[in-house]
Write a protein that holds these residues in place. Sequence first.
Motif, mmCIF file in Angstrom:
data_model
loop_
_atom_site.group_PDB
_atom_site.id
_atom_site.type_symbol
_atom_site.label_atom_id
_atom_site.label_comp_id
_atom_site.label_asym_id
_atom_site.label_seq_id
_atom_site.Cartn_x
_atom_site.Cartn_y
_atom_site.Cartn_z
ATOM 1 N N VAL A 162 24.733 -9.478 82.154
ATOM 2 C CA VAL A 162 25.536 -9.655 80.937
ATOM 3 C C VAL A 162 26.734 -8.719 81.063
ATOM 4 N N ALA A 163 27.931 -9.321 81.121
ATOM 5 C CA ALA A 163 29.130 -8.530 81.405
ATOM 6 C C ALA A 163 29.404 -7.472 80.335
ATOM 7 N N GLY A 164 29.014 -7.756 79.129
ATOM 8 C CA GLY A 164 29.306 -6.828 78.017
ATOM 9 C C GLY A 164 28.431 -5.589 78.000
ATOM 10 N N VAL A 165 27.443 -5.502 78.897
ATOM 11 C CA VAL A 165 26.594 -4.310 78.970
ATOM 12 C C VAL A 165 26.926 -3.598 80.289
ATOM 13 N N GLU A 166 27.658 -2.515 80.191
ATOM 14 C CA GLU A 166 28.085 -1.799 81.398
ATOM 15 C C GLU A 166 27.231 -0.552 81.582
ATOM 16 N N VAL A 167 26.591 -0.446 82.715
ATOM 17 C CA VAL A 167 25.786 0.748 83.016
ATOM 18 C C VAL A 167 26.722 1.788 83.626
ATOM 19 N N LEU A 168 26.925 2.901 82.918
ATOM 20 C CA LEU A 168 27.911 3.906 83.364
ATOM 21 C C LEU A 168 27.283 4.911 84.331
ATOM 22 N N ASP A 169 26.087 5.337 84.053
ATOM 23 C CA ASP A 169 25.329 6.172 84.993
ATOM 24 C C ASP A 169 23.849 6.036 84.640
ATOM 25 N N ARG A 170 23.002 6.952 85.087
ATOM 26 C CA ARG A 170 21.563 6.794 84.898
ATOM 27 C C ARG A 170 21.181 6.695 83.412
ATOM 28 N N TYR A 171 21.916 7.445 82.552
ATOM 29 C CA TYR A 171 21.531 7.458 81.150
ATOM 30 C C TYR A 171 22.577 6.848 80.209
ATOM 31 N N ARG A 172 23.792 6.617 80.707
ATOM 32 C CA ARG A 172 24.848 6.169 79.804
ATOM 33 C C ARG A 172 25.159 4.686 80.035
ATOM 34 N N PHE A 173 25.448 3.998 78.930
ATOM 35 C CA PHE A 173 25.860 2.596 79.039
ATOM 36 C C PHE A 173 26.869 2.281 77.935
ATOM 37 N N ARG A 174 27.548 1.181 78.106
ATOM 38 C CA ARG A 174 28.585 0.775 77.136
ATOM 39 C C ARG A 174 28.339 -0.672 76.738
ATOM 40 N N LEU A 175 28.541 -0.946 75.445
ATOM 41 C CA LEU A 175 28.476 -2.335 74.967
ATOM 42 C C LEU A 175 29.898 -2.755 74.622
ATOM 43 N N ARG A 176 30.348 -3.865 75.205
ATOM 44 C CA ARG A 176 31.693 -4.370 74.898
ATOM 45 C C ARG A 176 31.567 -5.602 74.012
ATOM 46 N N LEU A 177 32.351 -5.604 72.949
ATOM 47 C CA LEU A 177 32.226 -6.662 71.937
ATOM 48 C C LEU A 177 33.382 -7.642 72.007
ATOM 49 N N THR A 178 33.112 -8.854 71.564
ATOM 50 C CA THR A 178 34.157 -9.876 71.551
ATOM 51 C C THR A 178 35.080 -9.707 70.343
ATOM 52 N N LYS A 179 34.555 -9.037 69.309
ATOM 53 C CA LYS A 179 35.335 -8.816 68.084
ATOM 54 C C LYS A 179 34.820 -7.520 67.455
ATOM 55 N N LYS A 180 35.561 -7.015 66.490
ATOM 56 C CA LYS A 180 35.064 -5.828 65.793
ATOM 57 C C LYS A 180 33.790 -6.227 65.050
ATOM 58 N N TYR A 181 32.726 -5.520 65.293
ATOM 59 C CA TYR A 181 31.446 -5.898 64.693
ATOM 60 C C TYR A 181 30.590 -4.637 64.530
ATOM 61 N N PRO A 182 30.884 -3.820 63.503
ATOM 62 C CA PRO A 182 30.126 -2.569 63.332
ATOM 63 C C PRO A 182 28.637 -2.808 63.113
ATOM 64 N N GLN A 183 28.288 -4.045 62.648
ATOM 65 C CA GLN A 183 26.873 -4.345 62.367
ATOM 66 C C GLN A 183 26.020 -4.354 63.636
ATOM 67 N N ILE A 184 26.667 -4.316 64.827
ATOM 68 C CA ILE A 184 25.908 -4.294 66.085
ATOM 69 C C ILE A 184 24.904 -3.139 66.094
ATOM 70 N N LEU A 185 25.282 -2.031 65.431
ATOM 71 C CA LEU A 185 24.404 -0.855 65.448
ATOM 72 C C LEU A 185 23.075 -1.138 64.749
ATOM 73 N N TYR A 186 23.121 -1.985 63.703
ATOM 74 C CA TYR A 186 21.865 -2.318 63.018
ATOM 75 C C TYR A 186 20.931 -3.079 63.957
ATOM 76 N N TRP A 187 21.516 -3.904 64.816
ATOM 77 C CA TRP A 187 20.673 -4.660 65.756
ATOM 78 C C TRP A 187 20.026 -3.738 66.781
ATOM 79 N N LEU A 188 20.629 -2.571 66.992
ATOM 80 C CA LEU A 188 20.039 -1.630 67.941
ATOM 81 C C LEU A 188 18.890 -0.849 67.300
ATOM 82 N N ALA A 189 18.722 -1.025 66.004
ATOM 83 C CA ALA A 189 17.560 -0.428 65.328
ATOM 84 C C ALA A 189 16.457 -1.468 65.145
ATOM 85 N N TYR A 190 16.684 -2.626 65.694
ATOM 86 C CA TYR A 190 15.733 -3.738 65.570
ATOM 87 C C TYR A 190 14.951 -3.846 66.877
ATOM 88 N N GLN A 191 13.690 -4.270 66.786
ATOM 89 C CA GLN A 191 12.841 -4.303 67.987
ATOM 90 C C GLN A 191 13.408 -5.197 69.087
#
Lengths: 339, 647
Positions: free
Chosen positions: B179-208
């Motif tokens: 998935v191109a939008g998930v960039e693994v930066l190093d062993r512990y760091r990663f980046r999520l790239r979004l198609t649009k501004k979507y602050p609600q993405i953080l709530y999904w990261l609190a979901y199982q």
Amino acid sequence: MDFFTHWLTQDLLLILGLGGIAFLLARAARSDRWSRAATRFRADRTGVIALCVVCLYLFIGALETCRVPVGGGATKSMLDFVIGGIPDERSYSAPFSNQILTDTKPQPDPLKSQSHILGTNQLGQDVLVQTLKACRTALIIGGLTSAIYIPLGALFGIFAGYFRRWVDDLIQYIYSTLASIPPILLLVSILFVLGPGLGSISIALGVTGWVGLCRLIRGETMRQSERSYITAARALGQSHWNIISRHLLPNVMHLVLINFVLGFSGIVLSEAILSYLGVGCPVGTASWGVMIDSGRSELSRDPVVWWNLTAATTALFGLVLSLNLLGDSLRKAFDPKRG
Amino acid sequence: MLRKTTRLFALAAALWLAACDNNPHPAPLHKTRPDGTPWVVRYQAIREDPRSFDPQYTYDQISRKVVEGVYDTLLEYHPMKTDPYELQPCMLAEMPVKAADGLSYDFRLKEGVRFHDDPCFPGGKGREVVAEDIQYVFQRIADPAVESPFESTFEECLVGMAETHKAAGKKLDYATQRVAGVEVLDRYRFRLRLTKKYPQILYWLAYQCTAPVAREAVAYYDGENGREDFRKFASVGTGPYRIVNYEPRSRVTLERVPNYTTTVFPSDGFPAAKAEWLKTLAGKALPFIDEIQLPIHHENIPRFLHFRQGYLDIMAVDKDSFNAMVSPMRTLSPEFQKRGTILEPAFEISTFWISFNMDDPVIGENLKLRQALAHATDSKRYAEIFYAGVAPVATQLLPSGIFGHDRERQKRYPFDLEKGKQLLAEAGYPGGRDKDGKQLELTLTGQGAGSEDRQRVEFDQRCFEQLGIAVKVNSVTFARLQDIEDRGDFQMCTTTGWGADYPDPENYFMLFYSKNVSPVGKNYFRFRHAEYDRIFEQMVVMENSPERLELTRKLQRILDDECPMVPTFHKAAYLTLQPWAPRTHNNLMYEVDGGHKYLVTDTVMRERLQRELNKPALWPAFVLGGLVLAGVVAFIGAVRRSKNQTA
């Protein structure tokens, strides 16, 4: 559809229905067998009392069915004129009580208009009024269902018993297939297809309920067909239609009458069961089944709401018992062995 | 000889009685912890069997309740901060950092967080969770073979999700299709790239659904050779518990994982009423409970009976037990007060309403008619009858706890029949009749499966009929109601509402966004309003701020003016807890009885009180024995008399 829901149509149908039954009974009373049975029936006190109770239910149901215009296009049932005007409360109140059960503070509520003889239900409706209004539902369903299953059962039974051979095979095949399906499942499936409504319930009960009567009439027709009067009619060249309508039908009508009376109570019970299962009467229709269904949760309340369930079961019990007693008395009255 | 027989009989009876026990639960996994302290068990019922333990696949409440303790999430809700709800790091070392353009977020995982020990790992020892595992999670969501219900959500906001899903065909090739939008930066760091501004993405990261799973576990649990299928009931998580037993139609048992250190009990946000007690737990290692038994009770009454006997620690009061447990004064009934039971209201993050179909030629084009109907809706009485006055009357779309909810707000269309009749006349239906004198007939669709459902619909029907109009009811099943709403085959719908997926106003206001008109989205009101859309699009991409608050108020005002629905109530229930299992948190994003790792239980008190609650009542045995004895005596007497007469 508007035609059938119009108050005038309903009133006319009611009059026609009751008049038709009275006419048929009067016609039948002319025959010796029926007049002898009537004499025997009058001597049976239990039967007469049961008949009076059934007539009382019929009368109440007829009052609720018969609607009259009150201006502005609105209508009111005759029963509303007799017991109407009882205001709704906000929720449950016990019989003769002056407080509402859902109140946060359980003390006499000045907003409560009056006490109710049988209390009120969750929506604050008077339980006595609902119980009486439910007579209409029971009678409509009982009447309409009988109007469907009696002609079906009687005609199929006579055809099977009279023509025999492939006609008998075909009819037996149909009713054996129907009888092999669990009745409640079949009813529920039909109701899911037809949708809710008194008409749908009647159709569902009607098309599934003719088998018993058909078997009974088939057997009786076979017995009658062996009798000499049928052989004589055949020898005289009477048509099949004449033999069936003039000779066979009058001689099995007593079975139809007994089956109608006993079956009526079964239909009323079925309506209650279907409403209890949530596939019965439409929302807003007073029904004993619906009242009994709501009793499920009401009995687990504290304090227990017993009056809704009690009223419905008592009314249902009264009608079913009376119909069964009446059926028994009719069976005895028509029993040829009693001379 | 007789004496010997009597003694044997007495011994057998004593043994039989000693073996009698009404405890419905199996023995706990252990009696004591390795340090000798009592093994702490929690008992709480679930209503159904879970569907699956796979976090990327399962989306139902019951499964979520089970896997919640097994899989830690990247972020989690603060257990005490509920107004508004607040996110905090769980598996992350810190809160994500948003890029200046708002189109990407940087994350850093905590070091040393390990998957549970399991045979799927070499040597059976769980390995450390690394950033590559997050890429794997999103690959699983994109994989058509996993059938993740979350794919469509991320397709709209995460770069590359749609493309990966499409390119995968029937099954994703995990080695090459990333998935191109998930960039693994190093062993512990990663980046999520979004198609649009979507602050609600953080709530999904609190979901199982975004909880890390190990690729070794998915490969190992393939359903072959007696191994469980990972998409069904295998689980290798990172959370404080692991599932040790699942017996379908019976129970799920979870056991504490040794050396869990990912999170500790919070030190702030305590509600004033419990602050003193909770301070004693602040900063302590989690979890407090060693074993959680989740018996499956399909029916309300057994659940209530087990709670009454002390065999369940917590129970949401249902309608079948309401009056036995709650007094008319809305306190505990005397019986439960005596037991020391705790009663707490639990408000769901939900709003219920009566919806109008804006495409309907009668209702949709007649604002005054909708307003008249709104004035005829008696929500207060409804809540009093069907929710015993516990459920708050809804004055707005947003429920309490969601940013934008206005506590001071009054209902725009309060119950007022006179006003309703006046508006109805202005709508062209004086006295409920049109200009030809024909009574207006509307159709109200609602759930009508049970007696209570039917009464709810009947209540609304009667409310509307007080205006002088006729209301025909179409009562259907829940599934059918959803279908009807999606197809727009209704005039008015009742018994429907919306429970929050996450505590953001977007999750509610999107229901009226014109691009979400059903069946594409959940705007089954078919509400289309250019100004509303413009403000909504502006509000969606904003962080919570006074400006965003102002926009939510504007959206609510438009809904009030146009009246596509009448908010009726916010669902609420009472929760009862045993005195040995008080509630440490009140965060409903964890489900009513979730948040396992924060829960506490006093087993010593439970043992003592359970004994008291289950003292055997011996009198029925004596009465029965007496009756049997009397029967035997009468029978012997009758036989003797009969013999005498014969002689």
